[in-house]
Design a protein around this motif. Structure first.
Motif, PDB file in Angstrom:
ATOM      1  N   SER A 244       0.874  -1.114   0.135  1.00 51.61           N
ATOM      2  CA  SER A 244       0.051   0.098  -0.010  1.00 51.61           C
ATOM      3  C   SER A 244       0.872   1.324   0.055  1.00 51.61           C
ATOM      4  O   SER A 244       2.030   1.203   0.225  1.00 51.61           O
ATOM      5  N   ALA A 245       0.106   2.428  -0.257  1.00 50.94           N
ATOM      6  CA  ALA A 245       0.979   3.685  -0.328  1.00 50.94           C
ATOM      7  C   ALA A 245       1.305   4.030   1.024  1.00 50.94           C
ATOM      8  O   ALA A 245       2.639   4.301   1.713  1.00 50.94           O
ATOM      9  N   GLU A 246       0.630   3.639   2.155  1.00 50.09           N
ATOM     10  CA  GLU A 246       0.989   3.759   3.558  1.00 50.09           C
ATOM     11  C   GLU A 246       2.288   3.032   3.773  1.00 50.09           C
ATOM     12  O   GLU A 246       3.071   3.267   4.551  1.00 50.09           O
ATOM     13  N   GLN A 247       2.141   1.726   3.484  1.00 46.23           N
ATOM     14  CA  GLN A 247       3.418   0.919   3.796  1.00 46.23           C
ATOM     15  C   GLN A 247       4.788   1.416   3.080  1.00 46.23           C
ATOM     16  O   GLN A 247       5.772   1.298   3.555  1.00 46.23           O
ATOM     17  N   ALA A 248       4.603   1.904   1.835  1.00 47.35           N
ATOM     18  CA  ALA A 248       5.736   2.483   1.012  1.00 47.35           C
ATOM     19  C   ALA A 248       6.260   3.591   1.645  1.00 47.35           C
ATOM     20  O   ALA A 248       7.567   3.766   1.950  1.00 47.35           O
ATOM     21  N   LEU A 249       5.362   4.298   2.136  1.00 47.01           N
ATOM     22  CA  LEU A 249       5.753   5.764   2.904  1.00 47.01           C
ATOM     23  C   LEU A 249       6.455   5.648   4.161  1.00 47.01           C
ATOM     24  O   LEU A 249       7.645   6.171   4.463  1.00 47.01           O
ATOM     25  N   GLU A 250       5.968   4.608   4.950  1.00 50.53           N
ATOM     26  CA  GLU A 250       6.419   4.185   6.119  1.00 50.53           C
ATOM     27  C   GLU A 250       7.765   3.455   6.009  1.00 50.53           C
ATOM     28  O   GLU A 250       8.881   3.746   6.760  1.00 50.53           O
ATOM     29  N   ALA A 251       8.265   2.758   4.830  1.00 50.85           N
ATOM     30  CA  ALA A 251       9.437   1.945   4.673  1.00 50.85           C
ATOM     31  C   ALA A 251      10.437   3.064   4.050  1.00 50.85           C
ATOM     32  O   ALA A 251      11.607   3.227   4.564  1.00 50.85           O
ATOM     33  N   ILE A 252      10.160   4.035   3.444  1.00 50.93           N
ATOM     34  CA  ILE A 252      10.989   5.086   2.990  1.00 50.93           C
ATOM     35  C   ILE A 252      11.338   6.110   4.049  1.00 50.93           C
ATOM     36  O   ILE A 252      12.487   6.281   4.250  1.00 50.93           O
ATOM     37  N   ALA A 253      10.202   6.308   4.813  1.00 50.95           N
ATOM     38  CA  ALA A 253      10.745   7.128   5.994  1.00 50.95           C
ATOM     39  C   ALA A 253      11.887   6.520   6.920  1.00 50.95           C
ATOM     40  O   ALA A 253      12.734   7.299   7.461  1.00 50.95           O
ATOM     41  N   SER A 254      11.870   5.282   6.949  1.00 52.13           N
ATOM     42  CA  SER A 254      12.693   4.340   8.043  1.00 52.13           C
ATOM     43  C   SER A 254      14.101   4.603   7.364  1.00 52.13           C
ATOM     44  O   SER A 254      14.884   4.488   7.811  1.00 52.13           O
ATOM     45  N   ALA A 255      14.007   4.463   6.086  1.00 57.62           N
ATOM     46  CA  ALA A 255      15.188   4.211   5.013  1.00 57.62           C
ATOM     47  C   ALA A 255      16.082   5.192   4.879  1.00 57.62           C
ATOM     48  O   ALA A 255      17.282   5.416   5.101  1.00 57.62           O
ATOM     49  N   ARG A 256      15.332   6.438   4.490  1.00 66.19           N
ATOM     50  CA  ARG A 256      15.942   7.794   4.108  1.00 66.19           C
ATOM     51  C   ARG A 256      14.973   8.691   4.188  1.00 66.19           C
ATOM     52  O   ARG A 256      14.307   9.086   3.505  1.00 66.19           O
ATOM     53  N   PRO A 257      14.917   9.501   5.620  1.00 68.18           N
ATOM     54  CA  PRO A 257      14.031  10.226   6.120  1.00 68.18           C
ATOM     55  C   PRO A 257      13.994  11.560   4.827  1.00 68.18           C
ATOM     56  O   PRO A 257      12.845  12.099   4.736  1.00 68.18           O
ATOM     57  N   VAL A 258      15.087  11.963   4.564  1.00 68.68           N
ATOM     58  CA  VAL A 258      14.859  13.359   3.590  1.00 68.68           C
ATOM     59  C   VAL A 258      14.225  12.776   2.147  1.00 68.68           C
ATOM     60  O   VAL A 258      13.587  13.483   1.737  1.00 68.68           O
ATOM     61  N   THR A 259      14.370  11.482   1.724  1.00 69.37           N
ATOM     62  CA  THR A 259      13.541  11.167   0.520  1.00 69.37           C
ATOM     63  C   THR A 259      11.964  11.175   1.010  1.00 69.37           C
ATOM     64  O   THR A 259      11.132  11.580   0.123  1.00 69.37           O
ATOM     65  N   HIS A 260      11.650  10.724   2.167  1.00 71.15           N
ATOM     66  CA  HIS A 260      10.283  10.529   2.588  1.00 71.15           C
ATOM     67  C   HIS A 260       9.822  11.910   2.781  1.00 71.15           C
ATOM     68  O   HIS A 260       8.782  12.365   2.159  1.00 71.15           O
ATOM     69  N   GLY A 261      10.496  13.029   3.145  1.00 71.62           N
ATOM     70  CA  GLY A 261      10.114  14.308   3.350  1.00 71.62           C
ATOM     71  C   GLY A 261       9.709  14.943   1.858  1.00 71.62           C
ATOM     72  O   GLY A 261       8.846  15.795   1.896  1.00 71.62           O
ATOM     73  N   ALA A 262      10.701  14.668   0.975  1.00 66.32           N
ATOM     74  CA  ALA A 262      10.353  14.905  -0.530  1.00 66.32           C
ATOM     75  C   ALA A 262       8.884  14.464  -1.116  1.00 66.32           C
ATOM     76  O   ALA A 262       8.166  15.257  -1.523  1.00 66.32           O
TER      77      ALA A 262
END
Length: 290
Positions: A244-262
């Motif tokens: 899901s989009a939620e899962q994707a965003l949570e994973a990216i936030a954990s992996a690289r916060p600056v990418t999640h912020g973008a």
């Protein structure tokens, strides 16, 4: 902080996202999906005492011995240390190093430091996000287990040549003939692709990333800053993998916060919607929510 590196698993998993997909539209079918995990490698290096012991033992050849050991991926360095420490086996130097005599336990004392890359597990492989690398960063990627780099840079961007040369020098997969370069013109390429090259690259990019992780590759995706283009690519391949989009965003936030912020930036050109939502509609297509 550095600590003793005594072997064991190189990647420590941390759960990211929920294990059950939430319906994203009325009537959507809720189905179980595997957990999406994020890991960060412990990068091992020789302890100062090991470096001193090598210099004392190998003398004029110590530079070649240290160069070989310092260039090994973490897994290989750990394996050598384990052979000497736990199995009591001697480790002979390769012929190209030129030194005589085996490596002893005192030569293979290791320290571990947290890695740079957050690895998101997908299918049989992993994917990580980054900005354009310096040569020393590429060497670190190799130690963390990277096997392939997918660049989103155009050839006329300032970092392109240096990144390509560093990856090729490190023997990471980077080759136009192997389709490991998917140039995107900029953020607009993932919000409203209009040029023929962007359209071609986007189609190739998601197919390529799925093919690579399916084949067990550990893939680093990068553009210049590792934010909008890279975020779109990593978000896209996670969604295409059934999360899901939620899962994707949570994973990216954990992996690289600056990418999640973008990915969470409000896009004025699109009524203030977050970038990830714009990408979802513009690039990934409606079939993801069916």
């Amino acid at each position: 902080h550095a600590r003793s590196c005594l072997g064991g698993a190189v990647l420590g998993g941390q759960a990211a996202g929920v294990t059950r997909d939430h319906p994203e539209r009325p009537g959507a079918v809720t189905r179980d999906r595997p957990e999406l995990s994020v890991s960060r490698a412990d990068v091992c290096r020789l302890a100062p005492g090991a470096t001193a012991a090598i210099r004392k033992h190998f003398k004029s050849l110590s530079g070649a011995v240290l160069g070989w050991l310092n260039g090994l991926p973490t897994v290989q360095l750990q394996d050598l240390a384990r052979q000497v420490r736990d199995e009591g086996r001697s480790v002979e130097l390769p012929e190209f190093v030129g030194g005589e005599g085996p490596l002893l336990e005192e030569h293979l004392q290791l320290l571990a430091e947290p890695g740079l890359l957050g690895w998101i597990s997908l299918r049989s492989g992993t994917v990580a996000a980054s900005g354009a690398p310096r040569p020393s960063v590429v060497e670190q990627w190799v130690r963390e287990g990277a096997t392939c780099v997918v660049s989103l840079l155009r050839e006329d961007e300032p970092h392109f040549a240096a990144a390509r040369d560093a990856c090729e020098a490190a023997c990471l997969r980077w080759d136009r003939r192997r389709k490991a370069v998917c140039p995107l013109s900029g953020k607009r390429a993932v919000t409203a692709p209009s040029t023929s090259e962007d359209v071609r690259s986007l189609g190739l990019l998601l197919r390529l990333l799925l093919e690579l992780v399916e084949g067990g590759e550990h893939v680093v995706v990068h553009c210049a800053a590792g934010m909008h283009r890279t975020g779109g690519a990593v978000f896209g391949v996670i969604r295409r993998s059934g999360f899901s989009a939620e899962q994707a965003l949570e994973a990216i936030a954990s992996a690289r916060p600056v990418t999640h912020g973008a990915l969470c930036e409000a896009e004025k050109r699109f009524q203030g919607r977050p970038l990830w939502e714009v990408i979802e509609q513009a690039v990934l297509g409606r079939e993801l929510s069916t």
